[in-house]
Design an enzyme around this catalytic site. Structure first.
Site, PDB file in Angstrom:
ATOM      1  CD  GLU A 166      -1.926  -2.340   1.171  1.00 56.13           C
ATOM      2  OE1 GLU A 166      -2.801  -3.152   0.824  1.00 56.13           O
ATOM      3  OE2 GLU A 166      -0.818  -2.686   1.644  1.00 56.13           O
TER       4      GLU A 166
ATOM      5  CG  HIS B 137     -10.282  -7.149   7.373  1.00 55.84           C
ATOM      6  ND1 HIS B 137      -9.278  -7.684   8.142  1.00 55.84           N
ATOM      7  CD2 HIS B 137      -9.974  -7.430   6.083  1.00 55.84           C
ATOM      8  CE1 HIS B 137      -8.396  -8.282   7.352  1.00 55.84           C
ATOM      9  NE2 HIS B 137      -8.793  -8.137   6.095  1.00 55.84           N
TER      10      HIS B 137
END
Length: 398
Positions: free
Chosen positions: A131, A200
């Protein structure tokens, strides 16, 4: 005035042809930006400038014609995002997408489905699972003239790119003395899903709201998802677009003709006179669910989807408060340091004289989101809690 000048310096001025549809702007919007970007006026000066604060955003035009039952087309929210992205890629050859599995797989939630086949692998670029690297690459590409859309497979993963998003995307326009624009959109699924676990279930709006130079919007329906996607891509500012993981399959009829929404405008979802309820993202639908019961019990709540998480649309919010004199904020964000805390501070600073009581806020619990379904539900605001809180406020119990 120094705070307003700083807010203007950090952000590229928005134009009616880019990110805000046909909304007309005036210098009074700068005050809103100053508040949202940490450059608010002092307590004494805010009182002296009360008239300015109460007109923090210029008057707005209509965003689009209402969609009738016979016009437009039905679409799921993830398809509305894809449709907006596809239209902008066809319109502007500098628009490109990058992220994990965004290419021929079509993205983890199919927002980029079919785009690689249509526009090629260089404009829809699959990246490694890294990322910080591909986010930095997207920001660098934006500096050189591209309009990049960076997808995080899950918004929680973008914490790995916090340095790139904050120190690079948010500040380079300012630190370069205006030499660089950063037209990058950072988007992806977030929020509390169904048993996705703590890592998450992140709500990154609380993390990024204090970073100067970033704009933040949250979609909640297919209509505003498409309109905000198109507006974010056309903006010369770095924009974080928050999409809730549980809203992707929400269906709605949207116009066939092109439309672009304003990135800095709230939406009046339901007019009312008793209380103002401010919300966004998934909580919009929880509030609407609660409103059905409240209306049956004789209450008339006004519901506003703030949509713009940074800066706040204080024009729409203020007009509602001046009418109802009571305000409740409902969010899925964490209570400590969340959007609700910042919004409540802005309301107290600007509209205290119009309130009959303190602004109330319903937020998620300050705990990691549990995996167990019952415990997960217990950490997030539920419609029943909204009903109880509204009744307590309107009956003078709090």
């Amino acid at each position: 005035m120094a705070a307003a000048a700083m807010a203007q310096k950090v952000l590229v001025p928005c134009s009616s042809s880019s990110s805000c549809g046909n909304v007309q702007f005036s210098p009074s919007r700068v005050h809103t930006q100053a508040i949202a970007f940490g450059g608010g006026l002092s307590q004494s000066s805010s009182r002296k400038n009360k008239s300015l604060a109460l007109k923090a955003v210029a008057a707005k035009g209509e965003t689009s014609a209402p969609v009738t039952a016979k016009s437009g087309h039905e679409i799921l929210l993830f398809d509305a995002l894809r449709e907006g992205l596809e239209e902008e890629m066809a319109r502007d050859p500098t628009v490109c997408v990058m992220g994990e599995d965004v290419g021929h797989y079509g993205g983890s939630y199919k927002v980029t489905k079919g785009l690689a086949e249509k526009f090629g692998d260089l404009r829809v670029l699959d990246t490694p699972i890294c990322e910080n690297s591909f986010t930095g690459m997207g920001i660098g590409a934006a500096m050189t003239g591209l309009r990049t859309v960076v997808e995080g497979m899950n918004m929680g993963f973008l914490l790995l790119a916090y340095n790139q998003i904050s120190n690079n995307a948010g500040m380079l326009h300012y630190t370069s003395g205006g030499q660089f624009k950063i037209p990058v959109v950072i988007r992806g699924p977030g929020g509390v899903g169904k048993q996705l676990g703590a890592e998450h279930s992140q709500r990154l709006e609380s993390y990024f709201q204090s970073v100067p130079g970033l704009q933040m919007v949250a979609c909640s329906t297919p209509y505003n998802a498409k309109g905000l996607m198109k507006a974010a891509i056309r903006s010369d500012n770095p924009v974080i677009l928050y999409e809730h993981v549980l809203l992707y399959n929400l269906k709605e009829r949207i116009p066939d003709e092109e439309y672009v929404l304003c990135l800095e405008e709230a939406e009046l979802v339901r007019p009312g006179k008793d209380i103002t309820i401010l919300t966004y993202s998934r909580m919009r639908h929880f509030v609407l669910q609660a409103a059905k019961t409240l209306v049956e019990r004789g209450y008339d709540p006004e519901i506003i989807d703030i949509r713009s998480l940074k800066p706040f649309d204080l024009f729409t919010i203020g007009n509602s408060i001046k009418k109802t004199h009571k305000v409740l904020i409902v969010e899925e964000c964490m209570r400590t340091g969340g959007i609700g805390a910042s919004l409540r501070a802005a309301i107290v600073d600007n509209f205290w004289d119009f309130l009959d009581g303190r602004p109330e806020c319903l937020s998620s619990q300050d705990v990691p989101t549990p995996y167990a379904a019952t415990l997960e539900d217990a950490t997030v605001v539920q419609p029943a809690q909204i009903i109880v809180k509204v009744e307590q406020m309107l009956q003078g119990l709090i």
